[in-house]
Motif scaffolding. Structure first.
Motif, short mmCIF file in Angstrom:
data_model
loop_
_atom_site.label_atom_id
_atom_site.label_comp_id
_atom_site.label_asym_id
_atom_site.label_seq_id
_atom_site.Cartn_x
_atom_site.Cartn_y
_atom_site.Cartn_z
N SER A 62 0.84 -1.31 0.14
CA SER A 62 0.03 0.26 -0.12
C SER A 62 0.90 1.09 0.10
CB SER A 62 -0.80 -0.10 1.31
OG SER A 62 -0.11 -0.19 2.23
N ARG A 63 0.26 2.28 -0.79
CA ARG A 63 1.10 3.47 -0.54
C ARG A 63 0.58 4.43 0.47
NH1 ARG A 63 3.82 0.71 -2.82
NH2 ARG A 63 4.33 0.39 -4.95
N PRO A 64 1.25 5.41 1.11
CA PRO A 64 0.87 6.14 2.14
C PRO A 64 -0.15 7.06 1.44
CG PRO A 64 3.24 6.05 2.11
CD PRO A 64 2.77 5.46 0.64
N LYS A 65 -1.38 7.23 2.23
CA LYS A 65 -2.33 8.25 1.73
C LYS A 65 -2.29 9.35 2.90
CE LYS A 65 -5.98 5.84 4.62
NZ LYS A 65 -7.13 5.17 4.63
N PRO A 66 -2.70 10.49 2.06
CA PRO A 66 -2.65 11.85 2.95
C PRO A 66 -3.64 11.78 4.24
CG PRO A 66 -3.72 12.27 0.70
CD PRO A 66 -3.02 10.92 0.92
N LEU A 67 -3.30 12.05 5.09
CA LEU A 67 -4.35 12.22 6.34
C LEU A 67 -4.74 13.66 6.79
CD1 LEU A 67 -2.40 9.84 9.08
CD2 LEU A 67 -4.31 9.33 7.63
N SER A 68 -6.03 13.94 6.71
CA SER A 68 -6.37 15.33 7.15
C SER A 68 -7.58 14.97 7.64
CB SER A 68 -6.73 15.80 5.42
OG SER A 68 -7.51 15.10 4.85
N TRP A 69 -8.24 16.30 8.14
CA TRP A 69 -9.23 16.42 9.04
C TRP A 69 -9.72 17.98 8.86
CZ3 TRP A 69 -11.99 12.66 11.72
CH2 TRP A 69 -12.71 13.18 12.61
N THR A 70 -11.36 17.95 8.78
CA THR A 70 -11.90 19.12 8.66
C THR A 70 -12.57 19.61 10.12
OG1 THR A 70 -12.45 18.94 6.27
CG2 THR A 70 -13.78 20.59 7.54
N CYS A 71 -11.98 20.57 10.67
CA CYS A 71 -12.45 21.02 12.08
C CYS A 71 -13.91 21.50 12.37
CB CYS A 71 -11.38 21.64 12.84
SG CYS A 71 -9.73 21.28 12.86
N GLU A 72 -14.43 21.07 13.46
CA GLU A 72 -15.90 21.55 13.76
C GLU A 72 -15.65 22.81 14.61
OE1 GLU A 72 -18.09 18.32 15.24
OE2 GLU A 72 -17.98 17.23 13.41
N GLY A 73 -14.38 22.94 15.21
CA GLY A 73 -14.03 24.00 16.02
C GLY A 73 -14.19 23.70 17.63
N THR A 74 -14.18 22.28 17.97
CA THR A 74 -14.31 21.80 19.13
C THR A 74 -12.93 20.82 19.52
OG1 THR A 74 -15.64 20.16 18.70
CG2 THR A 74 -16.66 22.11 19.38
N GLU A 75 -12.17 20.66 18.60
CA GLU A 75 -11.24 19.73 18.43
C GLU A 75 -9.72 20.33 18.87
OE1 GLU A 75 -12.75 20.21 15.71
OE2 GLU A 75 -13.34 18.50 14.76
N SER A 76 -9.21 19.94 20.11
CA SER A 76 -7.94 20.36 20.30
C SER A 76 -6.82 19.80 19.57
CB SER A 76 -7.54 20.31 21.76
OG SER A 76 -7.37 18.84 22.20
N LEU A 77 -5.60 20.22 19.54
CA LEU A 77 -4.69 19.39 18.74
C LEU A 77 -4.24 18.24 19.18
CD1 LEU A 77 -4.21 22.09 17.13
CD2 LEU A 77 -1.83 21.71 17.19
N ALA A 78 -4.31 17.94 20.67
CA ALA A 78 -4.07 16.76 20.98
C ALA A 78 -5.05 15.72 20.66
CB ALA A 78 -4.12 16.79 22.68
N VAL A 79 -6.53 15.97 20.71
CA VAL A 79 -7.48 15.24 20.44
C VAL A 79 -7.42 14.95 18.93
CG1 VAL A 79 -9.85 14.91 20.24
CG2 VAL A 79 -8.90 15.95 22.11
N LEU A 80 -7.08 15.81 18.07
CA LEU A 80 -7.04 15.71 16.55
C LEU A 80 -5.79 14.58 16.29
CD1 LEU A 80 -7.41 19.06 14.98
CD2 LEU A 80 -9.00 16.97 14.83
N ALA A 81 -4.72 14.88 16.72
CA ALA A 81 -3.58 14.03 17.00
C ALA A 81 -3.89 12.50 17.27
CB ALA A 81 -2.21 14.37 17.68
N ALA A 82 -4.56 12.48 18.32
CA ALA A 82 -4.88 10.92 18.64
C ALA A 82 -5.82 10.33 17.53
CB ALA A 82 -5.57 10.95 20.04
N LYS A 83 -6.83 11.11 16.90
CA LYS A 83 -7.39 10.69 15.57
C LYS A 83 -6.86 10.29 14.73
CE LYS A 83 -11.86 13.35 17.03
NZ LYS A 83 -12.98 12.14 17.06
#
Length: 325
Positions: free
Chosen positions: A108-129
């Motif tokens: 498998s080839r690496p795929k880009p990881l991204s997330w569209t924020c809802e305005g309630t996610e801290s960086l630590a929570v996003l990193a865990a996701k």
């Protein structure tokens, strides 16, 4: 004439269909508490060839690859930063029946990881996701690192800085134990009395519940000179309860909900922080009404700022320093 020894095999010496794990690689993925992790995507590859097998761990945290030629293979966890997993050790596999030959696919080839924020996610929570460290998160539109103290604004597209997938070597005939390293969250709370003075050097008891309602062992501690309590939380922590000065006349209990707040530039983020610091906004949400203005004025007065009632830059900065998300 009796049959020759080469034309018939003595059943007493026939090979046993159970072999000691030959041609098999088993992987067990566990978390920081050595609890098996289900649904973790893993990949096994042949040497330097572009041929691989992919699967997910079962409810016991186990991924089994069968029907392999004996030898060594490359292994990795998919879509997880290499710095966040490691092989703890291995054990010989018990005797098992030989499995069917696998159907190989391409690596498998690496795929880009991204997330569209809802305005309630801290960086630590996003990193865990996203399975990375917070320092690897950037604003997709600017390419700039994100500010760790506040949640990104709603609609912000967050991407992960690319990283090279790293492999480890595994061998047939063994069970390999892999540690999926978690991303702990820091809980920092400043405890104050009714006049907003720090409750310094006071004992406290912290209870924490996970998202499945499992209660963790209670933690005891002592606030510092500024009334600060600091603890490390697991990524699945959902709520908590702090008892300050338990068993004393001035005992106080505070209920906590572990969630990132909106930025202080948004009325909701301002109101949530004021409420958490003891300055009531009278139930106003989403609009800067007279009760919120009064709460801001009391906050400014308590901190020695000009009590204008306006959420100016100095006030928001002070609020952000006292109440980080």
């Amino acid at each position: 004439m009796p049959p020759s020894s080469t034309s018939r095999q003595d059943p007493a010496v026939a090979p046993c269909p159970l072999q000691a794990g030959k041609g098999q690689v088993e992987v067990v993925v566990v978390d920081d508490r050595e609890t098996p992790l289900s649904g973790v995507a893993v990949e096994l590859a042949q040497g330097t060839a572009d041929a691989a097998l992919r699967t997910r761990t079962d409810e016991h945290g186990v991924a089994l690859f069968e029907g392999l030629e004996e030898g060594r293979y490359r292994f990795r966890l998919l879509d997880v930063e290499p710095a966040l997993w490691r092989v703890l050790g291995r054990l010989p596999l018990p005797p098992r029946a030989a499995g069917a030959a696998p159907r190989w696919g391409s690596v498998s080839r690496p795929k880009p990881l991204s997330w569209t924020c809802e305005g309630t996610e801290s960086l630590a929570v996003l990193a865990a996701k996203l399975g990375v460290r917070p320092s690897r998160l950037i604003d997709a539109s600017t390419g700039q690192p994100l500010t760790p103290e506040v949640a990104p604004a709603p609609g912000t597209r967050v991407e992960v800085l690319p990283f090279a997938h790293e492999w480890t070597t595994v061998e047939t005939g063994f069970r390999h134990v892999v540690h999926r390293i978690g991303l702990p969250l820091s809980l920092v709370v400043v405890l104050r009395d009714g006049t907003h003075h720090p409750r310094a050097h006071q004992p406290y008891l912290l209870k924490v519940w996970l998202d499945d309602e499992e209660e963790l062992p209670a933690r005891e501690g002592m606030t510092d000179a500024e009334g600060r309590m600091a603890q490390v939380l697991p990524a699945r922590a959902a709520r908590g309860e702090v008892t300050v000065s338990p068993g004393r006349d001035d005992e106080r209990k505070v209920t906590l909900r572990f969630a990132a707040l909106r930025a202080t530039s948004a009325p909701e983020g301002l109101q949530e922080r004021l409420e958490n610091l003891g300055f009531s906004c009278g139930g106003e949400r989403g609009q800067f009404g007279p009760k919120t203005r009064l709460a801001v004025e009391w906050f400014q007065y308590a901190l020695g700022l000009p009590p204008s009632g306006e959420a100016d830059e100095a006030t928001c900065a002070a609020l952000g320093l006292l109440h980080r998300s």
